[in-house]
Design an enzyme around this catalytic site. Structure first.
Site, short mmCIF file in Angstrom:
data_model
loop_
_atom_site.label_atom_id
_atom_site.label_comp_id
_atom_site.label_asym_id
_atom_site.label_seq_id
_atom_site.Cartn_x
_atom_site.Cartn_y
_atom_site.Cartn_z
CE1 TYR A 32 -4.36 0.61 -0.37
CE2 TYR A 32 -3.84 2.47 1.04
CZ TYR A 32 -4.69 1.83 0.17
OH TYR A 32 -5.88 2.43 -0.18
CG HIS A 34 2.71 6.00 2.07
ND1 HIS A 34 3.92 6.46 2.52
CD2 HIS A 34 2.28 5.09 3.00
CE1 HIS A 34 4.21 5.90 3.68
NE2 HIS A 34 3.25 5.05 3.98
CD GLU A 35 5.53 10.78 -3.30
OE1 GLU A 35 6.74 11.00 -3.11
OE2 GLU A 35 5.07 10.45 -4.40
CG HIS A 37 6.12 2.74 1.48
ND1 HIS A 37 4.76 2.87 1.49
CD2 HIS A 37 6.43 2.03 2.60
CE1 HIS A 37 4.26 2.27 2.55
NE2 HIS A 37 5.25 1.76 3.25
CD GLN A 61 4.96 -5.95 11.26
OE1 GLN A 61 5.89 -6.53 10.69
NE2 GLN A 61 4.84 -4.63 11.21
N GLY A 147 11.86 4.16 7.55
CA GLY A 147 11.35 5.52 7.75
C GLY A 147 11.40 5.93 9.21
CD GLN A 153 9.45 -0.95 11.41
OE1 GLN A 153 8.52 -1.69 11.66
NE2 GLN A 153 9.51 -0.27 10.28
CG MET A 184 2.71 10.82 3.56
SD MET A 184 2.79 10.60 1.81
CE MET A 184 2.47 12.28 1.29
#
Ligand code: PAF
Length: 281
Positions: A32, A34-35, A37, A61, A147, A153, A184
């Site tokens: 899915y 988005h910017e 990623h 998870q 990210g 994480q 995002m």
């Protein structure tokens, strides 16, 4: 763009690439796209000969009452976006291949996994560390791209890579935001239009924190109080946690200093969203 579905094929591909002296950048995702990623993919493309994107919604998870089943998935759109970014390989392992019958081995990260999001989501980081380790074993990258939105994480993965002496670089890239500041996230798609407006309060509250720190306030309790106040102006918002911690160790800090991470998790309606900033002065 090639699609690889098994770990064996993935390992074979990476082995050949290494024999040909190619460097591999790896972007693990649950799809899915988005910017956020795409920014990871672009950095990996810049820094490596080959970029591998994995798409795997990892059941290990998610807690039993969490959103594994309804987690957004759009394989076609992900492939279109990955192709546009010139990803070399999409790695799509199946649940059966990743966790076959009789699967028993999980990675226990210790302290850093049990605070902040780990406290609210028991077992979450064990699941993350386990799948990232398994994906790394398949892809054998030179660098992995994560990210900053999922700050904890990234810290957990860095710790694991260091502790297990893996020869790879962990790159954590800045949060990509919507126009109103909302970080995002694939989960933003759960929000209805009213909730979507209210969700901007996560970032707004962090900006207010930054401002009062700049004007001299250093006590974490005061910052946390103020952040909560800004968030709770929205009737649909419920606080999971707001915390000021050391950006490397995740230990709570009484006073704010350079490299304090201010992190929060907020429910907007039923959707749990996270965000954070690192204090740079
Ligand atoms: O950040 C995510 O999308 C996931 O937690 C990750 C790193 C792909 C592991 O499943």
């Amino acid at each position: 763009m090639k699609v690889i579905k098994t770990i064996k094929q993935m390992q074979l591909f990476s082995l050949k690439a290494k024999q040909n002296k190619k460097t591999i950048g790896f972007v693990p995702t649950m799809g899915y796209l988005h910017e956020g990623h795409l920014s990871l993919i672009r950095r990996s493309k810049k820094e490596n000969d080959i970029t591998i994107l994995s798409i795997f919604v990892n059941p290990a998870q998610f807690g039993p009452k969490e959103d594994f089943k309804k987690y957004p998935r759009d394989k076609k759109q992900d492939e279109v976006l990955a192709k546009k970014e010139k990803v070399d390989i999409i790695f799509y392992p199946s649940i059966k291949k990743m966790y076959p019958m009789g699967y028993l081995t999980y990675i226990n990260i210790g302290k850093t996994a049990n605070v902040l999001c780990g406290k609210s989501r028991p077992g979450h980081f064990q699941g993350v560390a386990t799948i990232v380790a398994k994906l790394i074993n398949g892809v054998t990258p030179n660098a992995i791209y994560l990210g900053q939105k999922d700050a904890q994480q990234a810290i957990v993965v860095k710790r694991m890579v260091e502790d297990l002496n893996w020869n790879l670089t962990v790159r954590t890239l800045p949060i990509v935001r919507e126009k109103d500041g909302l970080a995002m996230s694939s989960r933003n798609s759960y929000l209805n239009s009213q909730e979507r407006k209210q969700a901007a309060c996560l970032y707004q509250s962090l900006i207010v924190a930054k401002k009062i720190i700049r004007s001299g306030e250093r006590r974490s309790t005061k910052i946390i109080e103020k952040v909560k106040k800004v968030v709770l102006k929205n009737p649909g918002a419920k606080i999971d946690y707001v915390a000021c911690v050391d950006a490397k160790t995740l230990k709570p800090t009484k006073m704010i200093y350079k490299k304090t991470l201010i992190a929060l998790a907020i429910f907007i309606g039923k959707t749990r969203l996270i965000d954070n900033i690192i204090i740079d002065a």
